[in-house]
Design a protein around this motif. Structure first.
Motif, PDB file in Angstrom:
ATOM      1  N   ALA B  41     -33.308 -20.948  13.408  1.00 50.78           N
ATOM      2  CA  ALA B  41     -31.851 -21.371  14.536  1.00 50.78           C
ATOM      3  C   ALA B  41     -32.955 -20.974  16.655  1.00 50.78           C
ATOM      4  O   ALA B  41     -32.058 -21.327  17.282  1.00 50.78           O
ATOM      5  CB  ALA B  41     -31.288 -20.148  14.381  1.00 50.78           C
ATOM      6  N   GLU B  42     -33.638 -20.565  16.434  1.00 54.21           N
ATOM      7  CA  GLU B  42     -34.488 -20.042  17.929  1.00 54.21           C
ATOM      8  C   GLU B  42     -35.656 -20.821  18.389  1.00 54.21           C
ATOM      9  O   GLU B  42     -35.393 -21.486  19.009  1.00 54.21           O
ATOM     10  CB  GLU B  42     -35.638 -18.624  17.514  1.00 54.21           C
ATOM     11  N   LEU B  43     -35.577 -21.772  16.663  1.00 51.47           N
ATOM     12  CA  LEU B  43     -36.854 -22.845  17.321  1.00 51.47           C
ATOM     13  C   LEU B  43     -36.992 -23.719  18.128  1.00 51.47           C
ATOM     14  O   LEU B  43     -37.228 -24.774  18.888  1.00 51.47           O
ATOM     15  CB  LEU B  43     -38.177 -22.306  16.959  1.00 51.47           C
ATOM     16  N   LEU B  44     -35.672 -24.630  16.986  1.00 53.58           N
ATOM     17  CA  LEU B  44     -35.581 -25.572  17.128  1.00 53.58           C
ATOM     18  C   LEU B  44     -34.991 -26.516  17.966  1.00 53.58           C
ATOM     19  O   LEU B  44     -35.440 -27.151  18.913  1.00 53.58           O
ATOM     20  CB  LEU B  44     -34.543 -26.330  15.638  1.00 53.58           C
ATOM     21  N   PRO B  45     -33.736 -25.517  18.592  1.00 52.19           N
ATOM     22  CA  PRO B  45     -33.147 -26.453  20.017  1.00 52.19           C
ATOM     23  C   PRO B  45     -34.014 -26.453  21.075  1.00 52.19           C
ATOM     24  O   PRO B  45     -33.642 -27.128  21.280  1.00 52.19           O
ATOM     25  CB  PRO B  45     -32.339 -25.454  20.128  1.00 52.19           C
ATOM     26  N   LYS B  46     -35.086 -25.667  20.993  1.00 54.12           N
ATOM     27  CA  LYS B  46     -35.957 -25.724  22.059  1.00 54.12           C
ATOM     28  C   LYS B  46     -36.764 -27.307  21.582  1.00 54.12           C
ATOM     29  O   LYS B  46     -37.173 -27.341  22.837  1.00 54.12           O
ATOM     30  CB  LYS B  46     -36.414 -24.519  22.239  1.00 54.12           C
ATOM     31  N   LYS B  47     -36.754 -27.411  21.020  1.00 54.67           N
ATOM     32  CA  LYS B  47     -37.957 -28.269  20.527  1.00 54.67           C
ATOM     33  C   LYS B  47     -36.731 -29.594  19.995  1.00 54.67           C
ATOM     34  O   LYS B  47     -37.816 -30.654  19.877  1.00 54.67           O
ATOM     35  CB  LYS B  47     -38.577 -28.357  19.631  1.00 54.67           C
ATOM     36  N   GLY B  48     -35.604 -29.367  20.265  1.00 55.27           N
ATOM     37  CA  GLY B  48     -35.022 -30.808  20.187  1.00 55.27           C
ATOM     38  C   GLY B  48     -34.561 -31.036  18.917  1.00 55.27           C
ATOM     39  O   GLY B  48     -34.220 -32.828  19.161  1.00 55.27           O
ATOM     40  N   GLY B  49     -35.179 -29.910  18.040  1.00 55.30           N
ATOM     41  CA  GLY B  49     -34.273 -30.427  16.660  1.00 55.30           C
ATOM     42  C   GLY B  49     -32.712 -29.361  16.460  1.00 55.30           C
ATOM     43  O   GLY B  49     -32.150 -29.381  17.380  1.00 55.30           O
ATOM     44  N   VAL B  50     -32.384 -29.832  15.287  1.00 54.59           N
ATOM     45  CA  VAL B  50     -31.306 -29.528  14.444  1.00 54.59           C
ATOM     46  C   VAL B  50     -31.883 -28.369  13.669  1.00 54.59           C
ATOM     47  O   VAL B  50     -32.861 -28.472  12.888  1.00 54.59           O
ATOM     48  CB  VAL B  50     -30.406 -30.665  13.413  1.00 54.59           C
ATOM     49  N   PHE B  51     -30.646 -27.200  14.489  1.00 52.87           N
ATOM     50  CA  PHE B  51     -30.451 -25.918  13.305  1.00 52.87           C
ATOM     51  C   PHE B  51     -28.960 -26.653  12.993  1.00 52.87           C
ATOM     52  O   PHE B  51     -28.403 -26.494  13.677  1.00 52.87           O
ATOM     53  CB  PHE B  51     -30.781 -24.441  14.257  1.00 52.87           C
ATOM     54  N   ILE B  52     -28.469 -26.165  11.924  1.00 54.77           N
ATOM     55  CA  ILE B  52     -27.478 -25.967  11.399  1.00 54.77           C
ATOM     56  C   ILE B  52     -27.474 -24.612   9.928  1.00 54.77           C
ATOM     57  O   ILE B  52     -27.846 -24.768   9.383  1.00 54.77           O
ATOM     58  CB  ILE B  52     -26.596 -26.693  11.220  1.00 54.77           C
ATOM     59  N   GLN B  53     -26.102 -23.794  10.360  1.00 54.60           N
ATOM     60  CA  GLN B  53     -26.413 -22.584   9.331  1.00 54.60           C
ATOM     61  C   GLN B  53     -24.791 -23.533   8.798  1.00 54.60           C
ATOM     62  O   GLN B  53     -23.547 -23.436   8.750  1.00 54.60           O
ATOM     63  CB  GLN B  53     -25.649 -21.403   9.871  1.00 54.60           C
ATOM     64  N   MET B  54     -25.050 -23.670   7.519  1.00 58.33           N
ATOM     65  CA  MET B  54     -24.080 -24.440   6.519  1.00 58.33           C
ATOM     66  C   MET B  54     -22.926 -23.037   6.286  1.00 58.33           C
ATOM     67  O   MET B  54     -23.458 -22.477   5.607  1.00 58.33           O
ATOM     68  CB  MET B  54     -24.910 -25.233   5.481  1.00 58.33           C
ATOM     69  N   GLU B  55     -22.313 -23.984   5.310  1.00 57.62           N
ATOM     70  CA  GLU B  55     -20.990 -22.546   4.586  1.00 57.62           C
ATOM     71  C   GLU B  55     -21.430 -22.630   3.233  1.00 57.62           C
ATOM     72  O   GLU B  55     -20.693 -21.714   2.865  1.00 57.62           O
ATOM     73  CB  GLU B  55     -19.810 -23.602   4.632  1.00 57.62           C
ATOM     74  N   ASP B  56     -22.886 -23.766   2.386  1.00 55.01           N
ATOM     75  CA  ASP B  56     -23.566 -22.705   1.493  1.00 55.01           C
ATOM     76  C   ASP B  56     -24.677 -23.497   1.713  1.00 55.01           C
ATOM     77  O   ASP B  56     -24.857 -23.978   2.040  1.00 55.01           O
ATOM     78  CB  ASP B  56     -22.433 -23.341   0.531  1.00 55.01           C
TER      79      ASP B  56
END
Lengths: 285, 383, 209
Positions: B41-56
Motif C-alpha cells: 500500500a505504501e510502495l505501489l502508488p509511488k511506483k504508478g501501480g495499483v494497490f487495493i484492499q478488497m472486501e474479502d
C-alpha cells in the motif's frame, strides 16, 4: 441457426451493432424466449450509438445463463467464477481505466453467492456497468429458488412454494452506494437500450436491473407460457413517473421502470485512485 | 562488497515483488501476512501501480487475476484461512493461465487455528487445494535474503509460464527481521523475465493456442485488435468453451506439463554436508534452519548427518530425492504439520531408505536439539 | 561466532524496539543478524521480549537458544523469564515455555536497571552490569520512554567485557541504526539517550572491575 448468409459488411451496414457479435460462436446457449438476448442486443446497440469500439470494451461475468453473454461479445471478455465478476472487473478496471467495463450477471450470481462483491463495487462507485438479468430463478442449474424468486412461486427447491422474502435489487444498490440505478424489462426493448446507454455513459457504478423471463425453467415450474411472461411485464410494470403518481394503495404489485436513482456528485473510484497515484509518483506508470 | 541491511521478512517480500516488476496488488488483512499488504500500500502508488484492499479473500484473488489480465504483474498475499478461500480463483487463474504470485504466510491450522504462531500445514494444499488437477510451481524460501530471491523467481516463472506461482513463507520468516545482502538486488543486477506477447497479426490471433514451449501468448486486455475470451470452462484455442474430449484432455495435459516438464529448471535446493552423510534430513523454511544447526550438532557427536533443504517444493525434486535415498541409511523429515511432505519423500525414495518423521502442529517451532535427539534415536535404532 | 541477546521488560518499555535497533546496528557493523519476537496471543501478558542473534556469517537457526547477554528492564520480566526458571534444554521445560525460557550461558552479560530490578543471579557465574538506566532516561533526558536506548548504550560498552576490551558493535553503528529505526523527530533524543547510556555504562564497568 448459425450466422446469416449475408456477408458481414452487409449485415453491419443494416445492423451496425452486429459488429460486436462473435457470430461464429452462435447459436447461443439460451433457451427460446429467454430475455438475456434482448438485454445483450440492447447493450450492443447502446455501445454502437455511443461510438465505443470493440477494442474499448471489456465484458466480465460470473456463472449462470446471463454470465455466458461475454462469450458472444467481440471484445475483451472474461468469464470468471460464480459471483466474483465484480472482483475481477475491479482489478481489470483499476489497471485499465480506459476500458468501458460491462458486467453481465444474474440474480443468483450477483445477489446470493456474489452479494458481497456486488455491494462493495457499488460502495466504491467504481465505473462498472452492471447489467443484472433478474429472472427470479437459477436457470442454468435447473430451476432452484433465488434471492428474487417471488413469494409463493415454485422452484425445484421450493416444491411447496417459496416462503422467503426477496431482495429489492434497486434499493440494495442505492443503499450500497451505486450512483446510477435503473430498471428495465426484456419486453420494453428500446427503453432498455436507453437505460443501458445512460448507464454506460455514467461515470461511476451503474446498475441496470433487467426483468427477464426464464421461459423454460421458471415458466414451466409456474405454469406460465413465454407469451404470458412477457405480457406480465407489460401489465405489471410502469414508468417510474407514472408509478410515483399512483396513490399508495394502488402501488402494490406494480413495479416502476426507468431511471430510479442518479447521482453525479460522488467521485468515481478509478479517477480518485489514479489522481492520487499521479500526485505520489509524478505521473509515472 | 556486501551491503548488509536489516529487513522484516514480510516487507522484504513486498520490496522484492516491486523489484520484480509487480504493479498490482489486491489483498485482505490476515495475520501473519498483513505487513505485505501494508508495505505494498505504501510502495505501489509511488511506483504508478495499483494497490487495493478488497472486501474479502476471494475478491482479492479475483482482482489479482483481473490486474494480471490487464497486463500488470500481480500479487496477493494471505495466510491459512484466506488461502483456503482463494483456492477457487487460484484454480481459475491456473485454468485461464493468468500469471500471478500468491503468497501464503503459514500459521497454525486447521481452521482459524493459531493465527499468530507458526505452521507448515499448507504444503499439500498449496498444490492440491483447488478442485480438479493442477500443477503449479511452489517455492519456499528459508531466510529473508531468500524471501527476496524467491519472490523475484516466483514472478519470473509466473510470467514465463503464464501460471500462478505460490510462495510459501511461515510466521517465523514473515515476522522476523534479518540481515540481507542487498548487493544482488541493486539496479540492473536483478534478472527479470516478462510474459511474451503475440507475434501474429490480430486476424490470426488465437489467445489459447500454445506456442512451441507449451505456453500461449495472450495479449493484455486492452491491446488494440487482440481481443479474446477467457473462461474457467474447458476451452479451445480461441478460449471459447468446448466439451470436445480430445481438446479437453489436450488442455489439461498441457497445463500440467508446461510446469512439470520444467521440473529440472525449477528445482532449487540447498545441499549441506550430504557428501558423506548417513542420515539425511529433508526440510524447508524455518524448520530447515533448525535442521542445519542440528546437522552441525550431530557432526560434533560423530554422527554423519546432512541436510537437503528443499526450496522448490512443487514440482518436487523426484530424482534428487531418489538419489539421496540411495546414498544414505535413513532420511528424517521434520515439519510443522502432522506429516505432509514426508509422503512425497517416501514416494520418491522408493524404499531405498527408511523415512522417519518429526511432526508438530501446535504453533511451536522445532528446535535443533529436538532434531538432534531424533537423529540419535534413528542411529541407535541400528540404522 | 554466534552471539545471542535478549531484551526483556514490561509492556511499553520498548524491548522489541531495542532489539530492532541492536540488530540494525549489527548490520551497520557488517555483521549478520536475526531479530525475532513473540506475537499477539503468544505473548505473555505484561512482559515483552525482543531477541537478537548476531553472527559473522549468515545465521542458520534464527531464534535464541543460549544467551550471551540479557538486558533486563523490569522486575516482573526478570521474575517471569529468568529467576529460578527451568531452561529450555532442561527436560522440565514445557513446550509453552520453550519460546520464552532459554539458557543464560555462564559468563553471559546481564544488564540490569539498578533501581528497578533486584537481581539475585550469581555474580561469579555472570557478568552482571548494574546501572541507573531508567533514572538517567528520566532525569538527564527528561523522557523515561528512552530507557531502552539508554540500556543499549550500557550494553554496547559492556560487551567489552566479553571481547577483550573491544565492544562487539561500535558506537557509530548504533547511532546510524537509531537514525534508521526511530521516527525522525525522535532521532536526536534517542541518540543522546544512547550516548548517556554509554557514559553510565563506562562508570558501571569501573565498578564491575
Amino acid at each position: 441457426m448459425g450466422a446469416p448468409n449475408l456477408p458481414m459488411e452487409k449485415i453491419v451496414e443494416k445492423k451496425p451493432y452486429f459488429k460486436y457479435l462473435r457470430l461464429n460462436k452462435m447459436p447461443t446457449i439460451w433457451c427460446p424466449g429467454c430475455g438475456i438476448g434482448q438485454a445483450f442486443r440492447a447493450t450492443c446497440m447502446a455501445l454502437d450509438e455511443l461510438g465505443i469500439s470493440n477494442d474499448q470494451v471489456a465484458m466480465v461475468s460470473g456463472i449462470g445463463c446471463s454470465s455466458r453473454t461475454p462469450g458472444y461479445f467481440d471484445g475483451f471478455t472474461l468469464h470468471t467464477t460464480h459471483g466474483r465478476a465484480p472482483a475481477f472487473a475491479t482489478g481489470l478496471k483499476l489497471a485499465r481505466p480506459e476500458l468501458t467495463t460491462i458486467l453481465f450477471t444474474g440474480d443468483g450470481d450477483a445477489l446470493a453467492i456474489g452479494g458481497n462483491h456486488f455491494i462493495h463495487a457499488a460502495r466504491r462507485n467504481i465505473d462498472l456497468t452492471v447489467i443484472l438479468i433478474n429472472n427470479w430463478i437459477y436457470g442454468m442449474t435447473g430451476g432452484q429458488v433465488s434471492p428474487t424468486t417471488p413469494e409463493g412461486a415454485y422452484a425445484t427447491t421450493t416444491p411447496y412454494g417459496n416462503y422467503e422474502p426477496q431482495f429489492d435489487i434497486a434499493k440494495l444498490a442505492i443503499a450500497a452506494g451505486a450512483t446510477y440505478v435503473a430498471r428495465g424489462t426484456a419486453y420494453h426493448a428500446m427503453e432498455l437500450k436507453k437505460l443501458i446507454k445512460d448507464g454506460i455513459k455514467h461515470k461511476g457504478f451503474s446498475l441496470i436491473e433487467v426483468l427477464s423471463p426464464c421461459t423454460i425453467v421458471y415458466g414451466r415450474k409456474n405454469r406460465m407460457s413465454f407469451e404470458e411472461m412477457y405480457f406480465w411485464f407489460k401489465e405489471n410494470t410502469l414508468p417510474v413517473k407514472a408509478w410515483e403518481k399512483l396513490p399508495e394503495e394502488k402501488r402494490a404489485g406494480k413495479i416502476p421502470r426507468g431511471l430510479l436513482y442518479h447521482d453525479d456528485s460522488r467521485p468515481e473510484y478509478t479517477e480518485v485512485y489514479w489522481s492520487k497515484v499521479k500526485a505520489l509518483s509524478g505521473g509515472e506508470k | 562488497m556486501a551491503k548488509l541491511e536489516l529487513k522484516y521478512g514480510n516487507h522484504a517480500c513486498a520490496e522484492a515483488a516491486v523489484l520484480a516488476g509487480c504493479r498490482f496488488y489486491a489483498g485482505y488483512p490476515i495475520t501473519p501476512s498483513s505487513e505485505i499488504a501494508e508495505k505494498m500500500a505504501e510502495l505501489l502508488p509511488k511506483k504508478g501501480g495499483v494497490f487495493i484492499q478488497m472486501e474479502d479473500e476471494i475478491a482479492a484473488m479475483g482482482a489479482t487475476v483481473g490486474g494480471s489480465f490487464a497486463g500488470l504483474k500481480a500479487m496477493t498475499a494471505t495466510s491459512g484461512p484466506g488461502f483456503s478461500l482463494k483456492q477457487e480463483n487460484l484454480g481459475y487463474a491456473f485454468m485461464v493461465e493468468a500469471p500471478c504470485v500468491v503468497v501464503n504466510v503459514q500459521r497454525g491450522g486447521p481452521s482459524t487455528g493459531l493465527p499468530t504462531q507458526v505452521g507448515q500445514q499448507e504444503i499439500m494444499q498449496s498444490l492440491w487445494g483447488t478442485h480438479g488437477d493442477k500443477m503449479i510451481p511452489v517455492f519456499y524460501p528459508g531466510n529473508v535474503q531468500e524471501i527476496m530471491e524467491e519472490t523475484i523467481r516466483a514472478f519470473n516463472w509466473a510470467e514465463r509460464l503464464r501460471t500462478p506461482v505460490v510462495l510459501l513463507l511461515d510466521e517465523v520468516l514473515g515476522h522476523m527481521r534479518e540481515t540481507v545482502d542487498m548487493e544482488q538486488f541493486e539496479e540492473g543486477k536483478v534478472e527479470i523475465w516478462d510474459r511474451k506477447m503475440p507475434k501474429v497479426p490480430p486476424e490470426e490471433y488465437l489467445p489459447y493456442k500454445p506456442e512451441e514451449d507449451g505456453v500461449p501468448a495472450i495479449a493484455p486486455y486492452g491491446t488494440p485488435g487482440y481481443r479474446g475470451h477467457a473462461t474457467g470452462l474447458h476451452h479451445d484455442y480461441t478460449g471459447f468453451p468446448t466439451t470436445d474430449p480430445e481438446m479437453c484432455q489436450e488442455l489439461i495435459e498441457r497445463l500440467i506439463n508446461k510446469v512439470k516438464s520444467r521440473q529440472k529448471e525449477l528445482e532449487r535446493n540447498e545441499a549441506y554436508k550430504l557428501d558423506d552423510a548417513e542420515v539425511a534430513i529433508v526440510a524447508f523454511g524455518t524448520t530447515a534452519r533448525a535442521a542445519k544447526t542440528a546437522v552441525d550438532l550431530a557432526r560434533e557427536k560423530g554422527i554423519k548427518a546432512g541436510l537437503l533443504r528443499v526450496i522448490t517444493i512443487w514440482p518436487s525434486p523426484e530424482e534428487t530425492l531418489y538419489e539421496l535415498a540411495k546414498s544414505v541409511k535413513a532420511i528424517l523429515v521434520p515439519e510443522l504439520n502432522m506429516g505432509q511432505y514426508v509422503l512425497e519423500v517416501e514416494r520418491c525414495a522408493k524404499g531405498e531408505a527408511p523415512v522417519y518423521r518429526l511432526n508438530r502442529a501446535n504453533g511451536k517451532i522445532i528446535y535443533p536439539h529436538e532434531i538432534l535427539a531424533k537423529i540419535e534415536e534413528i542411529v541407535k535404532g541400528g540404522k | 561466532m554466534r552471539y545471542e541477546v535478549r531484551v526483556i521488560g514490561s509492556a511499553g518499555q520498548g524491548s522489541i524496539l531495542a532489539a530492532v535497533v541492536l540488530a540494525t546496528a549489527a548490520a551497520e557493523e557488517g555483521l549478520w543478524a536475526t531479530q525475532t519476537a513473540t506475537y499477539g496471543a503468544a505473548m505473555r501478558s505484561g512482559v515483552s521480549m525482543g531477541d537478537v542473534v548476531i553472527s559473522d556469517r549468515q545465521i542458520d537457526f534464527p531464534k535464541t537458544t543460549e544467551l550471551d547477554a540479557v538486558v533486563i528492564q523490569s522486575q516482573e520480566a526478570y521474575d517471569d523469564m529468568v529467576k529460578g526458571k527451568p531452561v529450555r534444554l532442561d527436560p522440565e521445560c514445557s513446550e509453552a515455555d520453550a519460546d520464552v525460557l532459554v539458557n543464560v550461558k555462564p559468563g553471559a552479560l546481564v544488564i540490569v536497571d539498578e533501581d528497578l530490578v533486584k537481581c539475585d543471579l550469581d555474580c561469579n557465574m555472570y557478568r552482571i552490569v548494574s546501572a541507573p538506566i531508567a533514572r538517567t532516561a528520566a532525569e538527564v533526558l527528561g523522557r523515561r520512554q528512552v530507557m531502552n536506548i539508554v540500556a543499549l548504550g550500557v550494553f554496547q560498552v559492556a560487551t567489552k567485557l566479553q571481547f577483550d576490551g573491544k565492544p562487539l558493535i561500535s558506537e557509530d553503528s548504533f547511532l546510524r541504526a537509531i537514525e534508521k529505526s526511530v521516527p525522525s523527530r525522535f532521532i536526536d533524543l534517542n541518540k543522546n539517550a544512547f550516548k548517556e547510556g554509554v557514559k553510565i555504562g563506562e562508570q558501571a564497568l569501573q565498578r564491575v572491575k
